[in-house]
Scaffold this motif. Structure first.
Motif, PDB file in Angstrom:
ATOM      1  N   LEU A  99       0.772  -1.436  -0.103  1.00 59.30           N
ATOM      2  CA  LEU A  99      -0.038  -0.025  -0.066  1.00 59.30           C
ATOM      3  C   LEU A  99       0.775   1.228   0.039  1.00 59.30           C
ATOM      4  CD1 LEU A  99      -2.643  -0.956   2.707  1.00 59.30           C
ATOM      5  CD2 LEU A  99      -3.064  -1.047   0.191  1.00 59.30           C
ATOM      6  N   LEU A 100       0.787   1.999  -0.885  1.00 59.27           N
ATOM      7  CA  LEU A 100       1.266   3.370  -1.006  1.00 59.27           C
ATOM      8  C   LEU A 100       0.373   4.293  -0.306  1.00 59.27           C
ATOM      9  CD1 LEU A 100       3.887   4.932  -2.035  1.00 59.27           C
ATOM     10  CD2 LEU A 100       2.749   5.546  -4.003  1.00 59.27           C
ATOM     11  N   VAL A 101       0.957   4.925   0.657  1.00 59.04           N
ATOM     12  CA  VAL A 101      -0.066   5.915   1.671  1.00 59.04           C
ATOM     13  C   VAL A 101       0.612   7.318   1.475  1.00 59.04           C
ATOM     14  CG1 VAL A 101      -1.055   6.064   3.760  1.00 59.04           C
ATOM     15  CG2 VAL A 101      -0.610   3.983   3.102  1.00 59.04           C
ATOM     16  N   ASP A 102      -0.421   8.110   1.249  1.00 59.05           N
ATOM     17  CA  ASP A 102      -0.079   9.622   1.536  1.00 59.05           C
ATOM     18  C   ASP A 102      -0.263   9.942   2.880  1.00 59.05           C
ATOM     19  OD1 ASP A 102      -0.369  12.399   1.646  1.00 59.05           O
ATOM     20  OD2 ASP A 102      -1.096  12.554  -0.306  1.00 59.05           O
ATOM     21  N   SER A 144       8.869  13.539  11.732  1.00 54.44           N
ATOM     22  CA  SER A 144       9.839  12.741  11.034  1.00 54.44           C
ATOM     23  C   SER A 144       9.235  11.466  10.733  1.00 54.44           C
ATOM     24  CB  SER A 144      11.188  12.941  11.569  1.00 54.44           C
ATOM     25  OG  SER A 144      11.260  12.216  12.901  1.00 54.44           O
ATOM     26  N   PHE A 145       9.794  10.806   9.790  1.00 56.76           N
ATOM     27  CA  PHE A 145       9.191   9.415   9.542  1.00 56.76           C
ATOM     28  C   PHE A 145      10.109   8.412  10.375  1.00 56.76           C
ATOM     29  CE2 PHE A 145      10.141   5.413   7.340  1.00 56.76           C
ATOM     30  CZ  PHE A 145       8.899   4.862   7.192  1.00 56.76           C
ATOM     31  N   ARG A 146       9.025   7.344  10.809  1.00 59.60           N
ATOM     32  CA  ARG A 146       9.874   6.341  11.922  1.00 59.60           C
ATOM     33  C   ARG A 146       9.393   4.905  11.091  1.00 59.60           C
ATOM     34  NH1 ARG A 146       7.745   3.356  15.799  1.00 59.60           N
ATOM     35  NH2 ARG A 146       5.979   4.717  15.868  1.00 59.60           N
ATOM     36  N   ALA A 147      10.122   4.202  10.627  1.00 61.75           N
ATOM     37  CA  ALA A 147      10.080   2.767  10.084  1.00 61.75           C
ATOM     38  C   ALA A 147       9.678   1.715  11.090  1.00 61.75           C
ATOM     39  CB  ALA A 147      11.191   2.324   9.506  1.00 61.75           C
ATOM     40  N   LEU A 148       8.802   0.978  10.661  1.00 62.42           N
ATOM     41  CA  LEU A 148       8.162  -0.088  11.278  1.00 62.42           C
ATOM     42  C   LEU A 148       8.523  -1.389  10.904  1.00 62.42           C
ATOM     43  CD1 LEU A 148       4.330   0.677  12.101  1.00 62.42           C
ATOM     44  CD2 LEU A 148       6.329   1.305  13.505  1.00 62.42           C
ATOM     45  N   HIS A 149       9.098  -2.214  11.665  1.00 60.21           N
ATOM     46  CA  HIS A 149       9.507  -3.457  11.013  1.00 60.21           C
ATOM     47  C   HIS A 149       8.632  -4.980  11.484  1.00 60.21           C
ATOM     48  CE1 HIS A 149      13.114  -1.542   9.264  1.00 60.21           C
ATOM     49  NE2 HIS A 149      13.118  -0.825  10.336  1.00 60.21           N
ATOM     50  N   ALA A 150       8.131  -5.546  11.209  1.00 61.34           N
ATOM     51  CA  ALA A 150       7.656  -6.805  11.269  1.00 61.34           C
ATOM     52  C   ALA A 150       6.514  -6.654  12.566  1.00 61.34           C
ATOM     53  CB  ALA A 150       8.472  -7.932  11.607  1.00 61.34           C
ATOM     54  N   VAL A 151       5.743  -5.519  12.487  1.00 57.94           N
ATOM     55  CA  VAL A 151       4.720  -5.185  13.712  1.00 57.94           C
ATOM     56  C   VAL A 151       3.246  -5.926  13.323  1.00 57.94           C
ATOM     57  CG1 VAL A 151       3.416  -3.468  14.624  1.00 57.94           C
ATOM     58  CG2 VAL A 151       5.981  -3.044  13.992  1.00 57.94           C
ATOM     59  N   GLU A 152       2.867  -6.629  14.401  1.00 61.65           N
ATOM     60  CA  GLU A 152       1.714  -7.541  14.074  1.00 61.65           C
ATOM     61  C   GLU A 152       0.637  -6.771  14.516  1.00 61.65           C
ATOM     62  OE1 GLU A 152       1.544 -11.332  15.772  1.00 61.65           O
ATOM     63  OE2 GLU A 152       3.465 -12.017  14.541  1.00 61.65           O
ATOM     64  N   ALA A 167       8.786   6.745   1.415  1.00 59.79           N
ATOM     65  CA  ALA A 167       8.712   6.583  -0.091  1.00 59.79           C
ATOM     66  C   ALA A 167       8.443   8.049  -0.626  1.00 59.79           C
ATOM     67  CB  ALA A 167       7.695   5.749  -0.783  1.00 59.79           C
ATOM     68  N   ALA A 168       8.877   9.105   0.297  1.00 59.65           N
ATOM     69  CA  ALA A 168       8.754  10.539  -0.187  1.00 59.65           C
ATOM     70  C   ALA A 168       9.530  10.770  -1.287  1.00 59.65           C
ATOM     71  CB  ALA A 168       9.284  11.223   1.119  1.00 59.65           C
ATOM     72  N   ASP A 169       8.606  11.786  -2.208  1.00 60.12           N
ATOM     73  CA  ASP A 169       9.229  12.175  -3.383  1.00 60.12           C
ATOM     74  C   ASP A 169       9.815  13.380  -3.230  1.00 60.12           C
ATOM     75  OD1 ASP A 169       6.970  13.762  -3.446  1.00 60.12           O
ATOM     76  OD2 ASP A 169       6.059  12.968  -5.147  1.00 60.12           O
ATOM     77  N   GLN A 229       8.097  16.430  -2.290  1.00 59.10           N
ATOM     78  CA  GLN A 229       7.106  17.082  -2.139  1.00 59.10           C
ATOM     79  C   GLN A 229       6.009  16.715  -1.262  1.00 59.10           C
ATOM     80  OE1 GLN A 229       5.692  18.034  -6.029  1.00 59.10           O
ATOM     81  NE2 GLN A 229       7.242  19.838  -6.229  1.00 59.10           N
ATOM     82  N   CYS A 230       5.876  15.334  -1.544  1.00 60.35           N
ATOM     83  CA  CYS A 230       4.631  14.414  -0.743  1.00 60.35           C
ATOM     84  C   CYS A 230       5.145  13.377   0.142  1.00 60.35           C
ATOM     85  CB  CYS A 230       3.582  14.086  -1.814  1.00 60.35           C
ATOM     86  SG  CYS A 230       2.598  15.243  -2.657  1.00 60.35           S
ATOM     87  N   GLN A 231       4.552  13.369   1.233  1.00 62.68           N
ATOM     88  CA  GLN A 231       5.092  12.242   2.237  1.00 62.68           C
ATOM     89  C   GLN A 231       4.292  11.013   2.102  1.00 62.68           C
ATOM     90  OE1 GLN A 231       5.201  13.259   6.251  1.00 62.68           O
ATOM     91  NE2 GLN A 231       6.280  11.476   6.881  1.00 62.68           N
ATOM     92  N   TYR A 232       5.203  10.138   1.080  1.00 61.63           N
ATOM     93  CA  TYR A 232       4.446   8.806   0.930  1.00 61.63           C
ATOM     94  C   TYR A 232       5.107   7.865   1.721  1.00 61.63           C
ATOM     95  CZ  TYR A 232       2.212  10.650  -3.156  1.00 61.63           C
ATOM     96  OH  TYR A 232       1.415  11.537  -4.003  1.00 61.63           O
ATOM     97  N   VAL A 233       4.431   6.637   2.168  1.00 61.87           N
ATOM     98  CA  VAL A 233       4.805   5.680   3.105  1.00 61.87           C
ATOM     99  C   VAL A 233       4.557   4.616   2.324  1.00 61.87           C
ATOM    100  CG1 VAL A 233       4.736   4.614   5.344  1.00 61.87           C
ATOM    101  CG2 VAL A 233       4.736   7.103   5.231  1.00 61.87           C
TER     102      VAL A 233
END
Length: 384
Positions: A157-160, A209-217, A237-239, A241-245
């Motif tokens: 899922l690519l999320v804005d 700021s962005f914080r990555a999640l790893h294998a969260v159930e 996945a920010a480009d 201008q837009c903050q994509y996750v």
């Protein structure tokens, strides 16, 4: 003459020339022949449309003033039926006003005037083919990328992050959530991710700021309202201008089913082990303790620290130490490991006068040794 790799892989360029004056068609054909195009000629819009239906034309050059169907009318139909083509009008300057609407609607890529300059026209046509091939390559790469993404078995899922909506999703995401993947675009991520911790996460990264999640159930809400367990990870996945996750979600339903089956099998095995009157000792391939039953523990009074150490060999030594001939008993028990494919058995006298009968056999799975099972039974000493 040897051709270079670039020449061998150069796409074939199909050019369609449309004009009701055959003399102009022949003149253009002679002028462009040296440029290596596959040239198709048509004296009317109807004939041009028929050629387009059977030939992979990339660039079209048409006159404007033609009977029955004008050049702009022809190109308007071409735009509907063959939108990827590059469409050029080559006509008198006085006819520009009559094709302005077609230019504004995007039916015409470029307007060139008669009489033409040969070199300028050749350059314009070459540029048009470059534009066409770039569009085609971009479309091919986009299709290939989509195919690769849809081949990924986990949901993507690519999320804005600011709007908190799904911008794109792969086929696996649609399958996981019970939607057509195209229907997920524009859906609020909060309608999919159900738990408060998920909402807190989007609150956090949408304002900071962005914080990555790893294998969260967590759990996702499907289209039918049911919940599905997933293990998710996120990446930035920010480009610019837009903050994509990018959210990667792995379906846990199969794993949960396996875990449930294994848990049930373990319970059944434990019941079997406890139901037998023999003392059972199960070791893995490394001779570590896999499991014992209560009868074995009672029979040999195993210390708690010995059982918790998981050392299978230590337990065998403990058992052998209670025999009247400890060294011989230990040698007999350990000889089982020297012939791992064979069953073995024996008996020995315990210090308390009881006779112990034992047998051992290997555990084999798909031809590979995965452990040993030792069984012990005792008989009371004979009455004097």
């Amino acid at each position: 003459m040897d051709l270079s790799f670039e020449q061998l892989n150069k796409p074939v360029r199909h050019l369609l020339l449309v004009d009701d004056e055959e003399s102009i068609l022949r003149s253009l054909q002679r002028m462009l022949r040296r440029d290596g195009y596959v040239i198709h000629l048509a004296t009317s819009g109807e004939e041009g449309l028929a050629i387009l239906d059977r030939e992979p034309v990339g660039v079209i050059i048409t006159d404007q003033r033609m009977p029955v169907m004008t050049g702009s009318q022809f190109l308007s139909k071409v735009k509907e039926q063959h939108p990827d083509t590059i469409r050029i009008v080559l006509s008198g300057y006085t006819e520009l006003n009559s094709i302005t609407d077609a230019i504004n609607r995007g039916a015409i890529y470029k307007f060139l005037t008669k009489p033409w300059d040969d070199e300028l026209l050749r350059t314009q046509i070459a540029d048009a083919f470059t534009h066409y091939e770039l569009k085609s390559e971009n479309a091919r790469v986009s299709t290939l990328n989509r195919a690769i993404i849809d081949a990924i078995p986990d949901a993507l899922l690519l999320v804005d992050a600011h709007k908190r909506v799904v911008s794109a999703a792969n086929a696996a995401a649609g399958s996981l959530l019970g939607y057509p993947s195209t229907a997920l675009a524009g859906k609020a991520i909060g309608d999919i991710e159900a738990l408060p911790l998920d909402h807190f996460y989007w609150d956090e990264i949408s304002t900071g700021s962005f914080r990555a999640l790893h294998a969260v159930e967590t759990e996702y809400i499907r289209a039918d309202g049911s919940l599905v367990p997933v293990r998710k990870s996120t990446s930035n996945a920010a480009d610019g201008q837009c903050q994509y996750v990018l959210v990667l979600a792995h379906d846990l339903r199969h794993e949960r089913t396996i875990e449930s089956s294994l848990e049930r099998l373990n319970e059944e095995m434990a019941s079997v082990l406890e139901a037998t009157s023999e003392g059972l000792l199960v070791l893995d391939a490394a001779r570590q303790l896999s499991r014992i039953n209560r009868r074995l523990n009672e029979m040999w009074s195993l210390p708690e620290e010995l059982v918790s150490s998981t050392g299978g060999e230590s337990i065998l030594h403990w058992i052998a130490a209670q025999a009247t001939t400890p060294a011989e008993t230990a040698a007999a028990l350990f000889a089982t490991f020297s012939a791992p494919g064979n069953r073995s058995n024996g008996h020995f006298l315990r210090e308390n006068g009881e006779t112990c009968l034992w047998h051992a056999h290997p555990q084999i799975l798909r031809g590979e040794l995965i452990g040993h099972i030792f069984c012990f039974a005792v008989s009371l000493p004979a009455a004097s």
